[in-house]
Enzyme design. Structure first.
Site, PDB file in Angstrom:
ATOM      1  N   HIS A  29       0.846  -1.194   0.000  1.00 26.94           N
ATOM      2  CA  HIS A  29       0.000   0.000   0.000  1.00 26.94           C
ATOM      3  C   HIS A  29       0.882   1.245   0.000  1.00 26.94           C
ATOM      4  O   HIS A  29       1.253   1.753   1.061  1.00 26.94           O
ATOM      5  CB  HIS A  29      -0.898   0.013   1.237  1.00 26.94           C
ATOM      6  CG  HIS A  29      -1.810  -1.168   1.342  1.00 26.94           C
ATOM      7  ND1 HIS A  29      -1.347  -2.433   1.666  1.00 26.94           N
ATOM      8  CD2 HIS A  29      -3.158  -1.279   1.173  1.00 26.94           C
ATOM      9  CE1 HIS A  29      -2.374  -3.269   1.703  1.00 26.94           C
ATOM     10  NE2 HIS A  29      -3.483  -2.592   1.403  1.00 26.94           N
ATOM     11  N   PRO A 118      -5.543  -4.971  11.163  1.00 26.40           N
ATOM     12  CA  PRO A 118      -7.000  -4.977  11.364  1.00 26.40           C
ATOM     13  C   PRO A 118      -7.422  -3.601  11.880  1.00 26.40           C
ATOM     14  O   PRO A 118      -7.013  -3.191  12.969  1.00 26.40           O
ATOM     15  CB  PRO A 118      -7.199  -6.071  12.424  1.00 26.40           C
ATOM     16  CG  PRO A 118      -5.986  -6.947  12.301  1.00 26.40           C
ATOM     17  CD  PRO A 118      -4.870  -6.014  11.946  1.00 26.40           C
ATOM     18  N   HIS A 264      -4.122   3.017  -3.382  1.00 28.96           N
ATOM     19  CA  HIS A 264      -4.274   2.578  -1.990  1.00 28.96           C
ATOM     20  C   HIS A 264      -3.577   1.243  -1.736  1.00 28.96           C
ATOM     21  O   HIS A 264      -2.792   1.126  -0.809  1.00 28.96           O
ATOM     22  CB  HIS A 264      -5.759   2.444  -1.617  1.00 28.96           C
ATOM     23  CG  HIS A 264      -5.980   1.752  -0.303  1.00 28.96           C
ATOM     24  ND1 HIS A 264      -5.909   2.393   0.901  1.00 28.96           N
ATOM     25  CD2 HIS A 264      -6.237   0.445  -0.009  1.00 28.96           C
ATOM     26  CE1 HIS A 264      -6.118   1.532   1.877  1.00 28.96           C
ATOM     27  NE2 HIS A 264      -6.320   0.336   1.345  1.00 28.96           N
ATOM     28  N   SER A 385     -21.741  -9.350  38.235  1.00 31.52           N
ATOM     29  CA  SER A 385     -22.050 -10.686  37.720  1.00 31.52           C
ATOM     30  C   SER A 385     -20.802 -11.526  37.491  1.00 31.52           C
ATOM     31  O   SER A 385     -20.814 -12.745  37.694  1.00 31.52           O
ATOM     32  CB  SER A 385     -22.839 -10.565  36.410  1.00 31.52           C
ATOM     33  OG  SER A 385     -24.087  -9.953  36.631  1.00 31.52           O
ATOM     34  N   GLU A 412     -17.037  -4.214  24.934  1.00 35.37           N
ATOM     35  CA  GLU A 412     -16.160  -5.386  24.995  1.00 35.37           C
ATOM     36  C   GLU A 412     -14.993  -5.308  24.019  1.00 35.37           C
ATOM     37  O   GLU A 412     -13.870  -5.688  24.355  1.00 35.37           O
ATOM     38  CB  GLU A 412     -16.961  -6.675  24.740  1.00 35.37           C
ATOM     39  CG  GLU A 412     -17.968  -7.017  25.808  1.00 35.37           C
ATOM     40  CD  GLU A 412     -19.334  -6.400  25.554  1.00 35.37           C
ATOM     41  OE1 GLU A 412     -20.276  -6.732  26.293  1.00 35.37           O
ATOM     42  OE2 GLU A 412     -19.465  -5.586  24.605  1.00 35.37           O
ATOM     43  N   HIS A 462     -20.484 -17.204  33.113  1.00 37.09           N
ATOM     44  CA  HIS A 462     -21.738 -17.633  32.484  1.00 37.09           C
ATOM     45  C   HIS A 462     -21.397 -18.484  31.266  1.00 37.09           C
ATOM     46  O   HIS A 462     -21.690 -18.147  30.132  1.00 37.09           O
ATOM     47  CB  HIS A 462     -22.605 -16.428  32.108  1.00 37.09           C
ATOM     48  CG  HIS A 462     -23.035 -15.616  33.300  1.00 37.09           C
ATOM     49  ND1 HIS A 462     -22.144 -15.045  34.175  1.00 37.09           N
ATOM     50  CD2 HIS A 462     -24.280 -15.289  33.750  1.00 37.09           C
ATOM     51  CE1 HIS A 462     -22.804 -14.398  35.123  1.00 37.09           C
ATOM     52  NE2 HIS A 462     -24.103 -14.532  34.898  1.00 37.09           N
ATOM     53  N   HIS A 474     -27.835 -15.778  25.381  1.00 39.83           N
ATOM     54  CA  HIS A 474     -26.814 -15.576  26.413  1.00 39.83           C
ATOM     55  C   HIS A 474     -26.121 -16.883  26.805  1.00 39.83           C
ATOM     56  O   HIS A 474     -25.309 -16.890  27.725  1.00 39.83           O
ATOM     57  CB  HIS A 474     -27.439 -14.937  27.655  1.00 39.83           C
ATOM     58  CG  HIS A 474     -27.674 -13.460  27.512  1.00 39.83           C
ATOM     59  ND1 HIS A 474     -28.391 -12.926  26.464  1.00 39.83           N
ATOM     60  CD2 HIS A 474     -27.270 -12.415  28.279  1.00 39.83           C
ATOM     61  CE1 HIS A 474     -28.436 -11.608  26.591  1.00 39.83           C
ATOM     62  NE2 HIS A 474     -27.758 -11.270  27.677  1.00 39.83           N
ATOM     63  N   ARG A 521     -21.867 -19.640  36.054  1.00 40.75           N
ATOM     64  CA  ARG A 521     -22.836 -18.846  36.814  1.00 40.75           C
ATOM     65  C   ARG A 521     -23.416 -19.683  37.947  1.00 40.75           C
ATOM     66  O   ARG A 521     -23.632 -19.202  39.056  1.00 40.75           O
ATOM     67  CB  ARG A 521     -23.966 -18.386  35.890  1.00 40.75           C
ATOM     68  CG  ARG A 521     -25.119 -17.705  36.621  1.00 40.75           C
ATOM     69  CD  ARG A 521     -26.242 -17.341  35.641  1.00 40.75           C
ATOM     70  NE  ARG A 521     -27.296 -16.579  36.297  1.00 40.75           N
ATOM     71  CZ  ARG A 521     -28.452 -17.096  36.707  1.00 40.75           C
ATOM     72  NH1 ARG A 521     -28.688 -18.390  36.544  1.00 40.75           N
ATOM     73  NH2 ARG A 521     -29.366 -16.331  37.271  1.00 40.75           N
TER      74      ARG A 521
END
Length: 664
Positions: A29, A118, A264, A385, A412, A462, A474, A521
């Site tokens: 590039h 990335p 590019h 939790s 996250e 969990h 979930h 959990r």
């Protein structure tokens, strides 16, 4: 030659070297390095504080090329600045065994602060580095000494970085925390692979970042005085991160391909490279040429930086003599010190009574926080939790960086990139926590941590369909298989307090790559181990929980986490008719690293194996070549209390025993 002419020559040197490297590789590039050469040149020759002879100097500025596709830019800068990067390295761009990979890779070359490519990842890593710098300053600076964290995190970010969702998350938290040590240059060249950015990207970047709480400045990418002024203004802003929008022209210098999508991601071509050299007044008969005046410019800057570095080292030596306790503590931070009796301490802290492993982990975390001074971390708005809050310590907040707990918010993806950045900065052992199903949002950052072999820790709670009433959205099913499929990630799914304590000790001692702790959990039933059990066997990834009767071994039942008690119960039901051994496999990755002798001692070649896990069974057939029964999950979960789910999905001890009978 005037200073202005010299700086223009230096920028053109960067431009041509980058274009030649891409052309020689016939891949890469060239447009971005050509477009941003002037900005990078001014930054590196006048502002960036670093030492090419000591690339890991702790108080250096960090420079991140988040637009990692333009990797020839940073390779060229490192070469010119005096790092251990040769012309031959530039010539071998993107080739087998080369240190100049297609995108910048941490660990391949000195001066590469993080692996990028990335898009958006470098943006997020820089936020983590800025937080780490603030935390180190809060711990080790005082009124007399301001030796630590008084530097900047610079980055070049692209349209693609700003389009990716992670940049929104990371920019939001950077603005909230008032990270005035961030200075990012936005390469505003209006071009992506498909064409002009106007086909898909029309928001007002200035207003967007001002809404996050950033200072936004603007300059032309070829106005050297404008670039200088913007950097100085950014440095003077102490509470807001700064985005400098630099209007640039991709492929600048190329007479026919400037401002086109073609430049590019493809070489200029021999004819256009020649035309570019002519256009810039460059010697057309020389390749990978650095004018003597440019060499001297960078050598003079290196000598200036050496004086700054030497002064800092002198001040640092004096600080150590005057502050022996702090100096010892800093040494522990930088060397990731751990107490020798870590395992004993954590085993003593882990409750003996059965409970959810997230609750057992919480007790262990409190002990780690007392024992390990550089242990920090937090959750994506789920601390109550995930049970990861360190109760005796404060939280990180704007202008308040003494704490140990993070509130990442519901971000996250940014959390993953930020803890990567903190680990890369050096001095901390960070963890990030969320529900296991939301590791999906973190997968790119987990993968990059694995590629970079950095020691970050994930606490994923969990962990199965036994999340229960929240239902299939979930309830992880495929997530264990997906996480285990990433090379260099160590996954540990403990079954009780002892395994949880040892899992944490493994995670803290592990130095090359991320470790994921997978926690429940729901409460896990108690199970008994043989009297000769040694907790250190857990470090091998698998161990015998319950031995067979004397004589012939008929069957091995293996399981991880909450399914270990199910395996023990199935053995009890079948033990009148069969000689059965029960094995716990908390970590498939650790077990696979053991000797063949150890593996066979647990799973003899000619003995059938049953593996039980409340998850997709993908991958277990690669480990066992014996006759194998896999008892797991082949569909998404359902909304119901967890004990009902165990019965409906055939994961009770009685049901597993019946399946084994029918199978045999």
């Amino acid at each position: 030659m005037t200073n202005t002419e010299l700086k223009k020559l230096a920028a053109n040197t960067i431009r041509i070297l980058a274009a030649e490297g891409v052309q020689k590789a016939n891949s890469g590039h060239p447009g971005m390095p050509m477009g941003m050469a002037d900005v990078a040149m001014i930054l590196w020759t006048e502002f960036l504080t670093h030492n090419p002879d000591d690339p890991k100097w702790y108080n250096r500025d960090r420079f991140i090329l988040s637009a990692g596709h333009g990797s020839m830019l940073i390779y060229t800068l490192l070469h010119l600045s005096g790092y251990d990067v040769t012309i031959d390295d530039l010539k071998s761009f993107r080739q087998w065994g080369s240190r100049t990979a297609g995108h910048p890779e941490y660990g391949l070359l000195p001066g590469i602060e993080t692996t990028t490519g990335p898009l958006g990842q470098g943006f997020g890593n820089g936020v983590g580095m800025a937080i780490a710098a603030k935390m180190i300053a809060a711990r080790f600076n005082d009124e007399k000494n301001q030796l630590f964290g008084n530097h900047y995190i610079y980055a070049i970010v692209s349209d693609g970085d700003l389009m990716e969702g992670i940049s929104h998350e990371a920019a939001s938290i950077a603005g909230h925390l008032k990270l005035g040590n961030i200075i990012y240059f936005y390469d505003d060249n209006h071009i992506t692979i498909e064409g002009n950015t106007e086909i898909t990207f029309s928001e007002d970047i200035q207003k967007r970042f001002e809404a996050y709480g950033w200072q936004v400045l603007k300059t032309d990418a070829y106005d050297h005085d404008g670039i200088r002024k913007a950097i100085i203004e950014a440095q003077n802003e102490k509470e807001k991160p700064t985005l400098i929008i630099t209007r640039s022209h991709i492929g600048y210098g190329s007479p026919n391909k400037v401002d086109t999508a073609e430049v590019h991601g493809a070489p200029l071509g021999e004819d256009e490279l020649l035309a570019t050299k002519k256009n810039l007044g460059w010697p057309i008969d020389k390749e990978f040429y650095v004018p003597d005046e440019v060499k001297k410019l960078f050598e003079d800057r290196k000598n200036e930086l050496k004086k700054i570095y030497d002064q800092w080292q002198n001040d640092f030596d004096n600080w150590k003599k005057s502050n022996p306790e702090k100096a010892e503590l800093l040494n522990k931070y930088l060397n990731n010190w751990l107490p020798e009796n870590l395992e004993e301490e954590l085993l003593a802290a882990a409750p003996k009574e059965p409970n959810a492993t997230r609750s057992l982990s919480s007790k262990v975390i409190q002990k780690i926080a007392q024992l390990v001074p550089n242990f920090i971390g937090g959750s994506a708005d789920l601390a109550p939790s995930t049970n990861t809050y360190m109760k005796d310590f404060e939280s990180i907040a704007p202008n308040k960086f003494n704490g140990r707990n993070f509130h990442f918010g519901i971000r996250e993806h940014a959390m993953g990139a930020i803890i990567n950045g903190i680990a890369l900065y050096g001095g901390f052992r960070p963890f990030g926590a969320t529900f296991f199903v939301f590791s999906d949002y973190m997968r790119p950052t987990i993968r990059l941590a694995a590629i970079m072999e950095i020691p970050v820790i994930y606490v994923f709670t969990h962990d199965s369909i036994f999340v229960g009433e929240d239902g299939p959205t979930h309830q992880p099913v495929e997530h264990l298989a997906v996480l285990r499929a990433i090379p260099n990630v160590t996954v540990i799914r403990p079954a009780d307090g002892i395994e949880t304590a040892m899992a944490w000790s493994i995670a803290l001692r592990h130095k090359e790559g991320p470790v994921a702790l997978i926690l429940t959990r729901q409460k896990i039933d108690a199970f008994e181990r043989d009297s000769d059990f040694n907790p250190k066997d857990i470090q091998k990834g698998a161990y015998i929980v319950s031995r067979e009767k004397e004589g012939k071994l008929d069957l091995v039942i293996a399981a991880s986490g909450s399914e270990v008690p199910v395996a023990v119960e199935a053995k009890k039901i079948l033990s009148n008719d069969l000689s059965i051994r029960v094995v716990s496999i908390p970590s498939k990755e650790l077990f696979e690293k053991q000797s063949d002798e150890y593996k066979k001692s647990l799973f003899p070649n000619n003995v059938p194996v049953v593996i039980i896990e409340a998850a997709s069974m993908t991958g277990w057939g690669d480990l066992f070549r014996q006759k194998l029964l896999r008892v797991g999950i082949e569909r998404f979960g359902a909304s119901a209390p967890y004990k009902i789910l165990a019965e409906k999905f055939g994961l009770t001890g009685k049901q597993v025993a019946e399946k084994i009978k029918n199978w045999l």
